[in-house]
Motif scaffolding. Sequence first.
Motif, PDB file in Angstrom:
ATOM      1  N   GLY A 154      -0.330  18.184   2.996  1.00 22.76           N
ATOM      2  CA  GLY A 154       0.755  17.549   2.058  1.00 22.76           C
ATOM      3  C   GLY A 154       0.569  16.144   1.672  1.00 22.76           C
ATOM      4  N   ALA A 155      -0.731  15.656   1.935  1.00 20.15           N
ATOM      5  CA  ALA A 155      -1.229  14.348   1.990  1.00 20.15           C
ATOM      6  C   ALA A 155      -1.180  13.996   0.326  1.00 20.15           C
ATOM      7  N   ALA A 156      -1.298  14.902  -0.555  1.00 16.13           N
ATOM      8  CA  ALA A 156      -1.244  14.469  -1.950  1.00 16.13           C
ATOM      9  C   ALA A 156       0.267  14.116  -2.490  1.00 16.13           C
ATOM     10  N   GLU A 157       1.231  15.036  -2.177  1.00 10.59           N
ATOM     11  CA  GLU A 157       2.511  14.881  -2.378  1.00 10.59           C
ATOM     12  C   GLU A 157       2.977  13.675  -1.562  1.00 10.59           C
ATOM     13  N   TYR A 158       2.773  13.627  -0.487  1.00  6.29           N
ATOM     14  CA  TYR A 158       3.154  12.222   0.137  1.00  6.29           C
ATOM     15  C   TYR A 158       2.751  11.101  -0.640  1.00  6.29           C
ATOM     16  N   ALA A 159       1.631  10.815  -1.002  1.00  5.35           N
ATOM     17  CA  ALA A 159       1.284   9.814  -1.651  1.00  5.35           C
ATOM     18  C   ALA A 159       1.879   9.676  -2.985  1.00  5.35           C
ATOM     19  N   ARG A 160       2.180  10.907  -3.694  1.00  5.91           N
ATOM     20  CA  ARG A 160       2.650  10.595  -4.904  1.00  5.91           C
ATOM     21  C   ARG A 160       4.283  10.327  -4.776  1.00  5.91           C
TER      22      ARG A 160
ATOM     23  N   GLY B 123      -0.608   6.611   7.278  1.00  5.04           N
ATOM     24  CA  GLY B 123      -0.417   7.350   6.061  1.00  5.04           C
ATOM     25  C   GLY B 123      -1.401   7.272   4.897  1.00  5.04           C
ATOM     26  N   THR B 124      -0.907   6.818   3.610  1.00  3.45           N
ATOM     27  CA  THR B 124      -1.723   6.768   2.573  1.00  3.45           C
ATOM     28  C   THR B 124      -2.314   5.180   2.405  1.00  3.45           C
ATOM     29  N   GLY B 125      -2.061   4.563   3.431  1.00  9.99           N
ATOM     30  CA  GLY B 125      -2.579   3.021   3.409  1.00  9.99           C
ATOM     31  C   GLY B 125      -1.545   2.163   2.839  1.00  9.99           C
ATOM     32  N   THR B 126      -0.510   2.132   2.415  1.00 12.14           N
ATOM     33  CA  THR B 126       0.370   1.328   2.006  1.00 12.14           C
ATOM     34  C   THR B 126       0.380  -0.093   2.526  1.00 12.14           C
TER      35      THR B 126
ATOM     36  N   ALA C 167      -6.134  13.372   8.642  1.00 12.47           N
ATOM     37  CA  ALA C 167      -7.348  13.349   7.992  1.00 12.47           C
ATOM     38  C   ALA C 167      -7.257  13.163   6.359  1.00 12.47           C
ATOM     39  N   GLY C 168      -6.222  13.957   5.986  1.00 18.27           N
ATOM     40  CA  GLY C 168      -6.073  13.938   4.425  1.00 18.27           C
ATOM     41  C   GLY C 168      -5.402  12.825   4.254  1.00 18.27           C
ATOM     42  N   MET C 169      -4.462  12.388   4.862  1.00 22.99           N
ATOM     43  CA  MET C 169      -3.883  10.758   4.610  1.00 22.99           C
ATOM     44  C   MET C 169      -4.808   9.930   4.679  1.00 22.99           C
ATOM     45  N   MET C 170      -5.701   9.817   5.512  1.00 28.88           N
ATOM     46  CA  MET C 170      -6.701   8.779   5.615  1.00 28.88           C
ATOM     47  C   MET C 170      -7.775   8.748   4.420  1.00 28.88           C
ATOM     48  N   GLY C 171      -7.824  10.150   4.010  1.00 28.27           N
ATOM     49  CA  GLY C 171      -8.787  10.110   2.643  1.00 28.27           C
ATOM     50  C   GLY C 171      -7.956   9.568   1.690  1.00 28.27           C
TER      51      GLY C 171
END
Length: 96
Positions: free
Chosen positions: A11-17, A56-59, A80-84
């Motif tokens: 769910g990394a993309a949704e989290y980032a969004r 997470g997504t690096g905020t 790994a998806g979050m780190m990406g």
Amino acid sequence: MNRIVSGYDAGAAEYARYWAPVLRETAARLIAEVDANYRHHDRSDRPLRVLDVGAGTGTLAIAAAQRWPSAEIVASDAAAGMMGFAQARAEEEGVL
């Protein structure tokens, strides 16, 4: 990989969004408080090091890198998806 990490990885993309923008203001307040404390204790003789666990997504890591360009910033996340996403955002922001 456990179920929770798998969920964040997928769910990394949704989290980032949805969540990264919400966390940006909180990260900025935390960075400002750390900065004030760091300056108050006059640690200019030692380089600043920041460890962001569960990045997470690096905020937070990106905000730290923007505030302290010469600091050593280490970001870690089990997903790994979050780190990406964090790496891509850091590259876009010019801090990596």
